[in-house]
Design a protein around this motif. Structure first.
Motif, PDB file in Angstrom:
ATOM      1  N   TRP A  98      37.077  64.031  14.906  1.00 47.95           N
ATOM      2  CA  TRP A  98      36.326  62.785  14.722  1.00 47.95           C
ATOM      3  C   TRP A  98      36.033  62.117  16.069  1.00 47.95           C
ATOM      4  O   TRP A  98      35.883  60.919  16.144  1.00 47.95           O
ATOM      5  CB  TRP A  98      37.117  61.829  13.821  1.00 47.95           C
ATOM      6  CG  TRP A  98      37.595  62.474  12.566  1.00 47.95           C
ATOM      7  CD1 TRP A  98      38.882  62.770  12.232  1.00 47.95           C
ATOM      8  CD2 TRP A  98      36.800  62.929  11.472  1.00 47.95           C
ATOM      9  NE1 TRP A  98      38.946  63.385  11.014  1.00 47.95           N
ATOM     10  CE2 TRP A  98      37.672  63.492  10.508  1.00 47.95           C
ATOM     11  CE3 TRP A  98      35.427  62.922  11.197  1.00 47.95           C
ATOM     12  CZ2 TRP A  98      37.229  64.033   9.305  1.00 47.95           C
ATOM     13  CZ3 TRP A  98      34.981  63.468  10.002  1.00 47.95           C
ATOM     14  CH2 TRP A  98      35.877  64.007   9.079  1.00 47.95           C
ATOM     15  N   LYS A 183      37.384  58.141  14.355  1.00 46.08           N
ATOM     16  CA  LYS A 183      37.013  57.876  12.969  1.00 46.08           C
ATOM     17  C   LYS A 183      37.092  56.378  12.672  1.00 46.08           C
ATOM     18  O   LYS A 183      38.061  55.724  13.038  1.00 46.08           O
ATOM     19  CB  LYS A 183      37.947  58.652  12.033  1.00 46.08           C
ATOM     20  CG  LYS A 183      37.478  58.709  10.588  1.00 46.08           C
ATOM     21  CD  LYS A 183      38.383  59.630   9.785  1.00 46.08           C
ATOM     22  CE  LYS A 183      37.915  59.756   8.338  1.00 46.08           C
ATOM     23  NZ  LYS A 183      38.788  60.677   7.562  1.00 46.08           N
ATOM     24  N   GLY A 185      35.613  54.891   9.422  1.00 45.09           N
ATOM     25  CA  GLY A 185      35.111  54.576   8.092  1.00 45.09           C
ATOM     26  C   GLY A 185      35.862  53.494   7.351  1.00 45.09           C
ATOM     27  O   GLY A 185      35.327  52.863   6.435  1.00 45.09           O
ATOM     28  N   LYS A 194      30.972  49.903  10.102  1.00 45.34           N
ATOM     29  CA  LYS A 194      32.075  50.832   9.874  1.00 45.34           C
ATOM     30  C   LYS A 194      31.569  52.260   9.991  1.00 45.34           C
ATOM     31  O   LYS A 194      31.465  52.987   9.006  1.00 45.34           O
ATOM     32  CB  LYS A 194      32.695  50.595   8.489  1.00 45.34           C
ATOM     33  CG  LYS A 194      33.364  49.237   8.330  1.00 45.34           C
ATOM     34  CD  LYS A 194      33.981  49.096   6.946  1.00 45.34           C
ATOM     35  CE  LYS A 194      34.657  47.742   6.773  1.00 45.34           C
ATOM     36  NZ  LYS A 194      35.280  47.603   5.431  1.00 45.34           N
ATOM     37  N   TRP A 196      31.321  56.158  10.447  1.00 39.64           N
ATOM     38  CA  TRP A 196      32.266  57.215  10.090  1.00 39.64           C
ATOM     39  C   TRP A 196      32.906  57.782  11.349  1.00 39.64           C
ATOM     40  O   TRP A 196      34.093  58.077  11.380  1.00 39.64           O
ATOM     41  CB  TRP A 196      31.550  58.306   9.298  1.00 39.64           C
ATOM     42  CG  TRP A 196      32.487  59.299   8.697  1.00 39.64           C
ATOM     43  CD1 TRP A 196      32.640  60.600   9.065  1.00 39.64           C
ATOM     44  CD2 TRP A 196      33.417  59.078   7.634  1.00 39.64           C
ATOM     45  NE1 TRP A 196      33.603  61.211   8.300  1.00 39.64           N
ATOM     46  CE2 TRP A 196      34.097  60.280   7.406  1.00 39.64           C
ATOM     47  CE3 TRP A 196      33.739  57.963   6.846  1.00 39.64           C
ATOM     48  CZ2 TRP A 196      35.085  60.429   6.433  1.00 39.64           C
ATOM     49  CZ3 TRP A 196      34.722  58.107   5.865  1.00 39.64           C
ATOM     50  CH2 TRP A 196      35.377  59.324   5.674  1.00 39.64           C
ATOM     51  N   ASN A 221      44.991  54.352   9.493  1.00 41.27           N
ATOM     52  CA  ASN A 221      43.639  53.793   9.574  1.00 41.27           C
ATOM     53  C   ASN A 221      43.664  52.315   9.917  1.00 41.27           C
ATOM     54  O   ASN A 221      42.825  51.537   9.451  1.00 41.27           O
ATOM     55  CB  ASN A 221      42.904  54.010   8.247  1.00 41.27           C
ATOM     56  CG  ASN A 221      42.688  55.479   7.939  1.00 41.27           C
ATOM     57  OD1 ASN A 221      42.408  56.273   8.840  1.00 41.27           O
ATOM     58  ND2 ASN A 221      42.826  55.868   6.685  1.00 41.27           N
TER      59      ASN A 221
END
Length: 260
Positions: A98, A183, A185, A194, A196, A221
């Motif tokens: 990512w 990343k 998301g 936001k 991805w 996250n």
């Protein structure tokens, strides 16, 4: 092989989720190993070196520099690592699925790739000059800085780093600007949208214009900033304290906020 007596105090960093660790020897050499056989086999290059993954073996960088600070992170299905050398340069290795290594590409942005033969990882530490240049562009005074707090030259551009599940959070040496990439998301990058996936960018949500930030904290996250008392200043992403391992991660970040 590194021993417990060789490792400098507070220079050992373990990722519980990704199962790998990096330490710094008294001579400035970094050593890495997998401490959890169930989740770590160095498949994605998070150790940044070859050889027996369950032995603490030295990391060889492309330049002859000493390692000053080490960081680890990731999920059981990923894993990445970061180093800051004695000159303040940033190095990253491991999963780049990512763009969490923030290496950029000829295409730039989240669509670009730096992987050889289509790999989704880097198995050797790569020097990331782009992030340092971005920090300097945000604060030109960093370009001429040679020392920071306690005359620590290694922190002339970067004060702190924290590695989440699939993203990276970096605190500038000016204690105000926060750079995020990887990343995003779940909103963990703290950007206006936001995305991805995102290349290195200033996080408006996490950066501060009034109060100094002492440390950054990334877990799964979630991204957070902390003051020198270890209090949470800002959050981005999914940051519930009910998440398994969150309290442990936050306690480690709080200790770092008071120590660095």
């Amino acid at each position: 092989m590194s021993t417990a007596d060789d490792v400098i105090t507070n220079k050992l960093h373990k990722s519980i989720e990704a199962g790998h660790a990096i330490s710094i020897n008294k001579d400035g050499t970094a050593y890495s190993y997998c401490h959890n056989k169930k989740v770590c086999n160095n498949e994605l290059g998070q150790l940044g070196r070859v050889g027996d993954v369950y032995k603490s073996l030295p990391i060889k960088l492309q330049e002859s520099v000493l390692v000053a600070h080490v960081y680890t992170g990731g999920f059981a299905s990923s894993g990445h690592s970061a180093l800051i050398d004695s000159k303040g340069n940033l190095w990253l290795s491991g999963c780049d699925r990512w763009q969490q290594l923030g290496l950029g590409s000829s295409n730039s942005g989240s669509s670009g790739y730096t992987w050889k033969s289509g790999k989704l990882w880097q198995d050797e530490f790569q020097k990331n000059e782009h992030v340092v240049k971005l920090l300097q562009s945000l604060d030109p005074t960093l370009s001429t800085a040679t020392t920071t707090k306690d005359n620590d030259v290694s922190k002339r551009w970067i004060r702190d780093i924290s590695l989440g599940g699939d993203h990276t959070v970096i605190l500038s040496a000016n204690n105000r600007d926060v750079i995020t990439f990887g990343k995003g998301g779940e909103g963990q990058l703290g950007l206006t949208s936001k995305p991805w996936v995102s290349s290195p960018s200033k996080s408006k949500q996490l950066s501060s214009s009034k109060s100094d930030i002492s440390a950054v904290c990334a877990f799964k996250n979630c991204s957070m900033t902390l003051n020198d008392k270890g209090e949470v200043m800002k959050k981005a992403g999914k940051c519930s304290l009910e998440l398994k391992g969150m309290k442990r991660a936050l306690d480690a970040c709080r200790k770092r906020a008071k120590d660095i």
